[in-house]
Design an enzyme around this catalytic site. Structure first.
Site, short mmCIF file in Angstrom:
data_model
loop_
_atom_site.label_atom_id
_atom_site.label_comp_id
_atom_site.label_asym_id
_atom_site.label_seq_id
_atom_site.Cartn_x
_atom_site.Cartn_y
_atom_site.Cartn_z
N HIS A 193 49.41 36.72 40.46
CA HIS A 193 49.00 37.31 39.19
C HIS A 193 49.13 38.83 39.22
O HIS A 193 49.63 39.45 38.27
CB HIS A 193 47.55 36.95 38.88
CG HIS A 193 47.33 35.54 38.42
ND1 HIS A 193 48.06 34.97 37.40
CD2 HIS A 193 46.46 34.59 38.84
CE1 HIS A 193 47.64 33.73 37.20
NE2 HIS A 193 46.67 33.47 38.07
N GLU A 210 46.19 34.71 43.64
CA GLU A 210 45.78 35.90 42.88
C GLU A 210 46.76 37.05 43.07
O GLU A 210 46.98 37.85 42.15
CB GLU A 210 44.36 36.33 43.29
CG GLU A 210 43.28 35.27 43.05
CD GLU A 210 43.23 34.76 41.63
OE1 GLU A 210 43.70 35.45 40.71
OE2 GLU A 210 42.71 33.63 41.43
#
Length: 603
Positions: free
Chosen positions: A396, A393
């Protein structure tokens, strides 16, 4: 920071483990004020409908206003959905998020006139505006991308007919979803303790990891017994969905459904063909890994229900959140100082909502808007997997941060085709770090196995899905009826081709096509494979310190939508129209398979 048996309420959490949404709006009252101001601007955008032909200034005003409205809407929506996700049982934030979803629909309708009106202008008119007004230059790629669709846009009346039939076109997928998620009744089986367990999609996934082969077999046969009963219905829903894709492609003047689907991101069809070709060439590697699984499980016959059970037991290492934070900083150092500063900011300035609380949305994600920080939702449990999720994550979020910091709003996000490359590159770099620092053979073997399983499930399995998906579209285009028998026969042969001679040809696996939602997504799954392979190749270059590799990678992270995805990846050092990046990824897989085979012989 282990989760207690009884989850805490949201308001009982220490503030330092929650995300700071005051960076978006100071409080809910500030959000409401901004929402009212936003809603008042919608008529202003509606009022300029019909002005694109009135000169360069009017053209620029329309672009500026429609994009500014979308920009404000995104910020409002991110606040509402993050507030809702942190406690989905909170009725106030449920209502706030519901209002924002309605506002999205209202805004989309208010700006929907722009592209049809743009297509009414000639190319000469449009580019004359750009010559006349230099301030329009920032929008050149944006308009070029839109105009690429012009040969496939129909008359206003025809577009209205297609739009009106949208719900009908989607009915096959909806029917499958309702049948698959609500109406299918799965049987009860016994687990390893002799307890009765009712199968469901989630329970099935857990039971496939069970260490008792009898439980796995019972779950496998019990599940597919149900799909066998409905195979004719499910063949009809899938066939109808494929017909919709082929019909839409035909009426929009595409040569095939695949060309139509890939054109949305300007992806050449050769990318899809090259993926399947290279994976076919390297299937012996998967066969080796599957044969090794059979050896380690010590079974006389290896079945498809043996593909997911752990072959090395529980993870020999685990991390608390604080330990994971420090480990991630060290692991991601090959990405350079500029990257590291963003990671540090994420940890210091509460970009991350860490722990699970009552009512919190499950799973993990990165979310944000152009004018917010890229927030991360986690539901932390001490484990190695959670460390991987954290760096995934973070990939991202740093991608989003660099994109928004280096691109104007019009190019301030990125396509799905590019999205998973940044996150999976981080996972690969973490794997490289752990293999470089962990000397315990059991730990190394576990990390290698985790990587190999991920590669198997993403590159090989998703390519198998992509190949099947393309086959059924081509067969329907030829007029071949997609009956359940026809689909079963092809899928059984394809599955045997991918997994090789070490695996028994379980008759049930021929029905796997009938339960995969992604076959209704229209050429989506191949992107999992290309993204993972690109990430594997990129991480290898970066960690080895290949000259220019890091600078090229950062260029990709900062590019947003300023160019087509294929061109952006070329700048990153990966030409996805060629086989090289896939072959490089396969070399990494083979090297890790070699080490894994050696290690497990020593354990």
């Amino acid at each position: 920071m282990s989760t207690p048996h009884e989850l805490p309420k949201r308001d009982a959490l220490p503030v330092e483990v929650t995300w700071d949404l005051t960076k978006i709006f100071e409080n809910d009252e500030a959000f409401e004020t901004a929402l009212k101001e936003f809603e008042a601007k919608i008529p202003e955008v509606r009022a300029i409908k019909g002005t694109l032909a009135q000169g360069a200034d009017a053209f620029k005003k329309a672009l500026d206003l429609t994009l500014a409205l979308s920009r404000e809407l995104e910020t409002l929506y991110v606040y509402s959905h993050l507030k809702n996700d942190q406690d989905t049982a909170n009725a106030f934030y449920q209502g706030m998020n519901s209002r924002m979803e309605s506002m999205i629909a209202k805004t989309s309708e208010a700006i929907s006139w722009f592209q049809p009106e743009l297509f009414e202008l000639t190319d000469e008119q449009i580019w004359a505006y750009f010559d006349e007004l230099p301030e329009l230059e920032i929008y050149r790629h944006y308009i070029t991308s839109m105009l690429a669709d012009r040969p496939h846009v129909l008359s206003e009346q025809e577009e209205a007919l297609l739009a009106g039939a949208g719900e009908i076109f989607g009915s096959a997928g909806k029917t499958f979803s309702i049948l698959n998620n609500a109406d299918l009744e799965f049987p009860v089986i016994e687990n390893e303790k002799g307890e009765k367990v009712k199968l469901s999609h989630g329970v099935y996934g857990q039971l496939m990891e069970n260490t008792d082969p009898k439980v796995r077999e019972a779950a496998f046969k019990g599940l597919y017994q149900v799909y066998e009963q409905f195979q004719n219905t499910l063949a009809t829903t899938l066939s109808t969905n494929v017909k919709v894709h082929n019909y839409r492609a035909k009426v929009r003047h595409f040569s095939s459904a695949r060309e139509a689907a890939l054109s949305a991101n300007h992806i050449p069809e050769s990318v899809h063909d090259t993926l399947i070709s290279v994976v076919h060439e390297h299937l012996p590697l998967l066969h080796r890994y599957v044969a090794l699984r059979k050896k380690l499980l010590k079974v006389d016959s290896l079945h498809m229900y043996d593909m997911y059970t752990p072959i090395l037991g529980d993870a020999p290492i685990r991390y608390s959140y604080d330990e994971a934070v420090e480990k991630s900083k060290v692991a991601l150092k090959p990405l350079g100082e500029e990257y590291g500063k963003v990671v540090q900011e994420a940890y210091e300035n509460r970009w991350i909502d860490v722990v699970e609380n009552q009512g919190k949305r499950s799973g993990a994600y990165s979310s944000g808007a152009y004018d917010t920080v890229p927030y991360i939702l986690m539901n932390w449990h001490d484990s190695l997997d959670q460390l991987y999720t954290l760096v995934h994550e973070m990939g991202h979020s740093v991608h989003s941060y660099f994109t928004r910091s280096n691109q104007p709003y019009v190019y301030g996000d990125y396509s799905i085709f590019l999205a998973e490359i940044a996150s999976t590159t981080n996972e690969n770099i973490l794997t490289e770090h752990l293999l470089a620092t962990e000397t315990d053979p059991k730990v190394r073997a576990f990390i290698l196995n985790r990587y190999l399983d991920g590669f198997k499930g993403t590159v090989f399995r998703q390519t198998q899905f992509a190949e099947f998906e393309h086959f059924i579209h081509e067969e329907d285009a030829k007029g071949v009826p997609l009956t359940s028998d026809y689909l079963n026969d092809y899928y059984a042969d394809l599955n045997a081709k991918y997994y090789g001679p070490a695996v028994e040809r379980d008759p049930e696996i021929a029905l796997e096509w009938s339960r995969i939602p992604h076959f209704y997504y229209n050429y989506y799954v191949y992107q999992y494979s290309t993204g993972f392979a690109a990430a594997s190749a990129l991480a290898d270059k970066i960690v080895k310190g290949e000259e220019g590799a890091l600078d090229k990678y950062l260029t990709y992270l900062k590019a947003g939508r300023s160019d087509y995805p294929i061109e952006i990846m070329k700048k990153a050092g990966v030409d996805m129209t060629q086989a090289t990046y896939l072959e490089e990824a396969m070399k990494v897989f083979e090297a890790r398979l070699n080490e894994f085979e050696t290690l497990v012989d020593q354990l």
